[in-house]
Design a protein around this motif. Sequence first.
Motif, PDB file in Angstrom:
ATOM      1  N   ASP A 113       0.855  -1.191   0.000  1.00 58.72           N
ATOM      2  CA  ASP A 113       0.000   0.000   0.000  1.00 58.72           C
ATOM      3  C   ASP A 113       0.892   1.243   0.000  1.00 58.72           C
ATOM      4  OD1 ASP A 113      -2.048   1.798   0.227  1.00 58.72           O
ATOM      5  OD2 ASP A 113      -2.530   1.301   2.323  1.00 58.72           O
ATOM      6  N   ASN A 150       0.700   4.364  -0.903  1.00 62.20           N
ATOM      7  CA  ASN A 150       0.276   5.670  -0.380  1.00 62.20           C
ATOM      8  C   ASN A 150      -0.401   5.550   0.988  1.00 62.20           C
ATOM      9  OD1 ASN A 150      -2.145   4.556  -1.120  1.00 62.20           O
ATOM     10  ND2 ASN A 150      -2.825   6.270  -2.375  1.00 62.20           N
ATOM     11  N   ASP A 168      -3.122   4.357   2.191  1.00 62.38           N
ATOM     12  CA  ASP A 168      -4.518   4.756   2.384  1.00 62.38           C
ATOM     13  C   ASP A 168      -5.405   3.588   2.812  1.00 62.38           C
ATOM     14  OD1 ASP A 168      -4.669   3.300   0.048  1.00 62.38           O
ATOM     15  OD2 ASP A 168      -5.694   4.849  -1.112  1.00 62.38           O
ATOM     16  N   PHE A 186      -5.951   0.881   1.088  1.00 57.53           N
ATOM     17  CA  PHE A 186      -6.495   0.186  -0.077  1.00 57.53           C
ATOM     18  C   PHE A 186      -5.373  -0.124  -1.059  1.00 57.53           C
ATOM     19  CE2 PHE A 186     -10.070   2.464   1.639  1.00 57.53           C
ATOM     20  CZ  PHE A 186     -11.131   1.583   1.481  1.00 57.53           C
ATOM     21  N   LEU A 187      -5.453  -1.303  -1.657  1.00 62.21           N
ATOM     22  CA  LEU A 187      -4.518  -1.633  -2.728  1.00 62.21           C
ATOM     23  C   LEU A 187      -5.205  -1.384  -4.057  1.00 62.21           C
ATOM     24  CD1 LEU A 187      -2.939  -5.007  -1.531  1.00 62.21           C
ATOM     25  CD2 LEU A 187      -2.098  -2.676  -1.176  1.00 62.21           C
ATOM     26  N   GLU A 212      -0.777  -0.348  -7.429  1.00 62.60           N
ATOM     27  CA  GLU A 212       0.054  -0.788  -6.302  1.00 62.60           C
ATOM     28  C   GLU A 212       0.355  -2.290  -6.379  1.00 62.60           C
ATOM     29  OE1 GLU A 212      -1.094   2.538  -2.924  1.00 62.60           O
ATOM     30  OE2 GLU A 212      -2.455   0.853  -3.253  1.00 62.60           O
TER      31      GLU A 212
HETATM   32 CA    CA Z   1      -3.130   2.523  -1.576  1.00 63.45          CA
END
Ligand code: CA
Length: 106
Positions: A36, A38, A40, A42-43, A47
């Motif tokens: 991940d 960034n 956040d 979520f993938l 990514e």
């Molecule tokens: Ca992400």
Amino acid sequence: MQELDDPFQESAASQSAGAVLSQLLDFILASFSSFDLNKDGFLTRFEIERALQAPERTIKEAAFLQFILVRMNEIADTVTDESEVLNGEIGISIDDLKTYFAALPG
Ligand SMILES: [Ca+2]
């Protein structure tokens, strides 16, 4: 992650589907935060593709990541979280993964 690096272990094909899926889930969950990029939670497809291209990736890990990649839409839809679509991109969360794999047979 001990099993993934053992070149003498049985091939994925000779293991039960359930055992392979459970290894897959373990691998993805253990590596989730490093994939991940960034952070956040979520993938995204980007990514996962980046993770796939990492030089240290084993063939087995690459197969696991491909599995996730081809099922991204399906997995992202598993749990209705607030942001499956992030800036027009589909993202999968740890909840999505856990719920998706728990629902698979085997
Ligand atoms: Ca992400």
